[in-house]
Design a protein around this motif. Structure first.
Motif, PDB file in Angstrom:
ATOM      1  N   LEU A  31      52.208  10.072  -2.159  1.00 28.44           N
ATOM      2  CA  LEU A  31      51.607   8.754  -2.318  1.00 28.44           C
ATOM      3  C   LEU A  31      52.639   7.688  -1.987  1.00 28.44           C
ATOM      4  O   LEU A  31      53.792   7.788  -2.408  1.00 28.44           O
ATOM      5  N   ASP A  89      45.560   2.895  -6.307  1.00 24.30           N
ATOM      6  CA  ASP A  89      46.892   3.196  -6.837  1.00 24.30           C
ATOM      7  C   ASP A  89      46.752   3.829  -8.219  1.00 24.30           C
ATOM      8  O   ASP A  89      46.283   3.190  -9.164  1.00 24.30           O
ATOM      9  N   GLU A 127      47.605   7.805   0.749  1.00 26.75           N
ATOM     10  CA  GLU A 127      47.704   9.227   0.445  1.00 26.75           C
ATOM     11  C   GLU A 127      47.959   9.997   1.734  1.00 26.75           C
ATOM     12  O   GLU A 127      47.178   9.929   2.679  1.00 26.75           O
TER      13      GLU A 127
END
Length: 285
Positions: free
Chosen positions: A257, A62, A214
């Protein structure tokens, strides 16, 4: 006339036979009453299976919980005693990651070298005068000394400070330390490499590693959904919420994301999975 009578008599006999109840043991099956006709009802829209769009994706660290360490100014990077940290290694807050030797333009370097020669000469001259007048260490901070003696001490101290500044500018280094404890996600360093100011050196993930998903789609017009689900290899689904989107000009892909809305069960970085979301209804439906 006789034919009509015979036909009428036959009809009366048939009607009478139908009215007589069947004898026991010879029941006659009565036809079942016809069920009322029921038209098939249309399935409600909610009961229909909503088609999904599915795209491959992967698990990454992250980015919201990582910090970039960059070169504070242009210069040459030097490794610390234990070498540069590499991806996967842990660091502690304040740990030395490298030393940067600032790059000084040649014209400025010549000017600094000339000023350093002058500062060294003034320092040496001040030391000779102090020795000549017999000024001791204890007297250097005595304001009751004669004005000439105080001036000699002041000039000597200023010359020493200038000399130290010029020497540090020409030969000094800037320490680069870890801003927080965590794990190195990326290391873009090489010894003796010339760096530009602001160039990225390290990416450090904070303690308590967090993961994201992703999604890359090769479509300039792609609009990432706000919510989706991650479908794992065993069929489990995990709700996702979008945390950011962008377009990678080099790869010509749309990058989005997503963060899991629940704690991931057993995710690892670079794990492959699929991201799914409901397909948009066709126009006019």
């Amino acid at each position: 006339m006789k034919l009509r009578s015979r036909v009428g008599l036959g009809a009366l006999l048939l009607a009478a036979a139908a009215a007589v109840p069947a004898h026991e043991g010879h029941e006659r099956a009565e036809p079942a009453p016809a069920a009322p006709a029921v038209l098939p009802a249309a399935l409600p829209a909610a009961a229909a299976v909503t088609p999904r769009i599915s795209r491959p994706a992967r698990v990454i660290a992250d980015v919201r919980r990582s910090v970039l360490v960059a070169a504070p100014e242009a210069g040459v990077l030097e490794a610390p005693a234990g070498g540069f940290k590499r991806a996967g290694q842990t660091v502690q807050a304040g740990e030395l990651l490298g030393r940067l030797r600032p790059a000084t333009p040649q014209v400025l370097r010549r000017d600094l070298e000339a000023q350093l020669v002058e500062a060294r000469r003034d320092t040496a001259l001040g030391a000779l005068q102090i020795d000549r007048y017999g000024i001791t260490e204890a007297q250097r901070f005595d304001i009751s000394l004669p004005t000439q003696t105080l001036q000699i001490l002041t000039d000597y101290t200023a010359a020493k400070e200038r000399r130290a500044q010029f020497e540090n500018s020409l030969d000094g280094t800037v320490e680069i330390r870890a801003p927080r404890s965590g794990r190195v996600l990326r290391s873009d360093v090489d010894a003796s490499r010339q760096l530009a100011a602001g160039e990225s050196l390290f990416a450090i993930q904070s303690d308590g590693e967090a993961l994201a998903v992703e999604l890359k789609v090769a479509d300039d017009r792609f609009v990432a959904p706000q919510t989706a689900v991650a479908v794992l290899g065993d069929g489990r689904e995990l709700p996702l919420a979008r945390i950011g989107s962008g377009f990678d000009q080099a790869q010509r892909v749309h990058v989005s994301l997503y963060a899991p809305q629940q704690a991931p069960p057993d995710w690892v970085v670079n794990q492959r999975l699929r991201v799914q979301w409901p397909a948009a209804p066709e126009p006019g439906r």
